[in-house]
Design a protein around this motif. Structure first.
Motif, short mmCIF file in Angstrom:
data_model
loop_
_atom_site.label_atom_id
_atom_site.label_comp_id
_atom_site.label_asym_id
_atom_site.label_seq_id
_atom_site.Cartn_x
_atom_site.Cartn_y
_atom_site.Cartn_z
N LYS A 182 43.22 10.65 5.46
CA LYS A 182 42.86 11.98 5.96
C LYS A 182 44.03 12.95 5.80
CE LYS A 182 39.50 10.43 9.45
NZ LYS A 182 39.20 10.33 10.89
N GLN A 183 45.21 12.49 6.18
CA GLN A 183 46.40 13.34 6.08
C GLN A 183 46.72 13.66 4.62
OE1 GLN A 183 49.22 10.91 8.16
NE2 GLN A 183 48.37 11.36 10.18
N ASP A 184 46.62 12.63 3.76
CA ASP A 184 46.92 12.84 2.34
C ASP A 184 45.91 13.77 1.69
OD1 ASP A 184 49.01 11.14 2.71
OD2 ASP A 184 48.23 9.49 1.49
N ALA A 185 44.64 13.63 2.07
CA ALA A 185 43.60 14.50 1.50
C ALA A 185 43.85 15.96 1.89
CB ALA A 185 42.22 14.04 1.96
N ALA A 186 44.23 16.17 3.14
CA ALA A 186 44.52 17.53 3.60
C ALA A 186 45.72 18.11 2.85
CB ALA A 186 44.79 17.53 5.10
N PHE A 187 46.73 17.30 2.61
CA PHE A 187 47.90 17.76 1.87
C PHE A 187 47.52 18.12 0.44
CE2 PHE A 187 51.43 17.04 -1.02
CZ PHE A 187 52.45 17.78 -0.44
N VAL A 188 46.73 17.27 -0.20
CA VAL A 188 46.31 17.51 -1.58
C VAL A 188 45.50 18.80 -1.68
CG1 VAL A 188 44.76 16.65 -3.40
CG2 VAL A 188 46.40 15.10 -2.32
N GLU A 189 44.62 19.01 -0.71
CA GLU A 189 43.80 20.23 -0.72
C GLU A 189 44.66 21.49 -0.58
OE1 GLU A 189 39.88 18.12 1.36
OE2 GLU A 189 41.20 19.45 2.52
N ALA A 190 45.71 21.39 0.23
CA ALA A 190 46.55 22.56 0.50
C ALA A 190 47.60 22.81 -0.57
CB ALA A 190 47.22 22.40 1.85
N ASN A 191 48.03 21.73 -1.27
CA ASN A 191 49.23 21.88 -2.10
C ASN A 191 49.09 21.42 -3.56
OD1 ASN A 191 51.36 22.58 0.09
ND2 ASN A 191 50.30 20.79 0.92
N VAL A 192 48.03 20.68 -3.90
CA VAL A 192 47.99 20.07 -5.23
C VAL A 192 46.83 20.59 -6.08
CG1 VAL A 192 47.87 17.90 -6.52
CG2 VAL A 192 49.12 18.00 -4.34
N LEU A 193 45.62 20.53 -5.54
CA LEU A 193 44.43 20.85 -6.33
C LEU A 193 43.99 22.29 -6.13
CD1 LEU A 193 42.26 17.65 -5.73
CD2 LEU A 193 43.93 18.07 -7.54
N ASN A 194 43.33 22.84 -7.16
CA ASN A 194 42.72 24.16 -7.01
C ASN A 194 41.28 23.99 -6.50
OD1 ASN A 194 40.98 23.63 -9.25
ND2 ASN A 194 42.60 24.31 -10.67
N ALA A 195 40.62 25.10 -6.25
CA ALA A 195 39.28 25.05 -5.64
C ALA A 195 38.29 24.30 -6.53
CB ALA A 195 38.79 26.47 -5.37
N HIS A 196 38.38 24.50 -7.83
CA HIS A 196 37.46 23.81 -8.74
C HIS A 196 37.68 22.30 -8.71
CE1 HIS A 196 35.00 22.98 -12.24
NE2 HIS A 196 36.05 22.42 -12.85
N GLN A 197 38.94 21.89 -8.70
CA GLN A 197 39.24 20.46 -8.66
C GLN A 197 38.80 19.82 -7.34
OE1 GLN A 197 43.43 21.04 -9.51
NE2 GLN A 197 43.22 19.98 -11.49
N ILE A 198 38.96 20.55 -6.25
CA ILE A 198 38.51 20.06 -4.95
C ILE A 198 37.00 19.84 -4.97
CG2 ILE A 198 38.19 20.67 -2.52
CD1 ILE A 198 40.96 22.03 -2.67
N LYS A 199 36.27 20.81 -5.55
CA LYS A 199 34.81 20.68 -5.65
C LYS A 199 34.45 19.47 -6.51
CE LYS A 199 30.62 23.21 -6.92
NZ LYS A 199 30.07 24.50 -7.45
N GLN A 200 35.16 19.28 -7.61
CA GLN A 200 34.93 18.13 -8.48
C GLN A 200 35.12 16.81 -7.71
OE1 GLN A 200 37.69 18.96 -11.79
NE2 GLN A 200 35.93 18.62 -13.15
N GLY A 201 36.22 16.73 -6.98
CA GLY A 201 36.52 15.51 -6.23
C GLY A 201 35.46 15.20 -5.19
#
Length: 217
Positions: A182-201
């Motif tokens: 959960k913590q890692d996913a939140a970090f990835v959403e905030a700092n690594v992936l863009n909106a399109h990539q988040i939707k893909q995931g």
């Protein structure tokens, strides 16, 4: 007579009939699950002696960390019970009820993993780093295996580096209750992936669940 008395009588009678309808094996397992271990041992012992593999496994669990546990795990393991094989691996690894023996521990770990124990598959993944074992455990909903697959995709170890695929496994592990995921996913959403990539995931995670965690890669 109190107006609830007939209801109470019928309820108690129903519970009694339900208990009497249960097989001895079911009664023994129920005693184990409610942590009445002496009762579980009393019921399961004759069944285990008679060769019932499930009784042998639950009898081993009922003995907890006592030496007798390994005896019954061994008997169930020799009949191909994957979960018993995993506990027998632990017994040989730690020398509980049997002499400590790494070779025998590894033998039973591999048998348990091949037999379908998700805990064994995850442990073998940890020992070997082979994504195959993490995938097998993850396909059974093992959240720690799902988290490790996310890390392998993040780092490109044994699989192609793929942040979206890593995010997918983080989401699945997080949904299974893994707090680190959960913590890692939140970090990835905030700092690594863009909106399109988040939707893909998220789409991949949903599709993976629909496939019962199989063919997700």
């Amino acid at each position: 007579m109190h107006w609830l008395s007939p209801f109470i009588f019928i309820t108690v009678l129903g519970l009694s009939l339900e208990a009497s309808a249960a097989t001895p094996l079911e009664q023994g397992i129920a005693a184990f699950r409610r942590d009445d271990l002496p009762k579980a041992i009393q019921i399961l012992q004759p069944l285990a002696v008679g060769g019932d593999v499930q009784a042998q496994y639950y009898l081993g669990l009922s003995y907890e960390y006592r030496p007798e546990a390994a005896v019954w795990f061994q008997k169930a393991a020799e009949q191909g019970h994957a979960k018993a094989q995993y506990f027998l691996y632990s017994s040989y690894r730690d020398g509980i009820g049997v002499p400590q023996d790494d070779a025998l521990a590894n033998k039973w770990l591999l048998k348990a993993a091949k037999g379908g124990s998700d805990s064994a598959q995850y442990s073998l993944g940890v020992e070997t780093g082979d994504p195959k074992w993490y995938r097998l455990a993850a396909a059974q909903g093992h959240d720690k295996a799902q988290l490790e697959l996310a890390r392998l995709y993040r780092d490109g170890k044994g699989v192609p580096a793929d942040f979206v695929r890593a995010y997918m496994w983080l989401l699945l592990a997080a949904e299974a209750g893994n707090t680190t995921a959960k913590q890692d996913a939140a970090f990835v959403e905030a700092n690594v992936l863009n909106a399109h990539q988040i939707k893909q995931g998220r789409t991949l995670a949903q599709r993976c669940k629909q496939r019962s965690f199989k063919r997700c890669d």
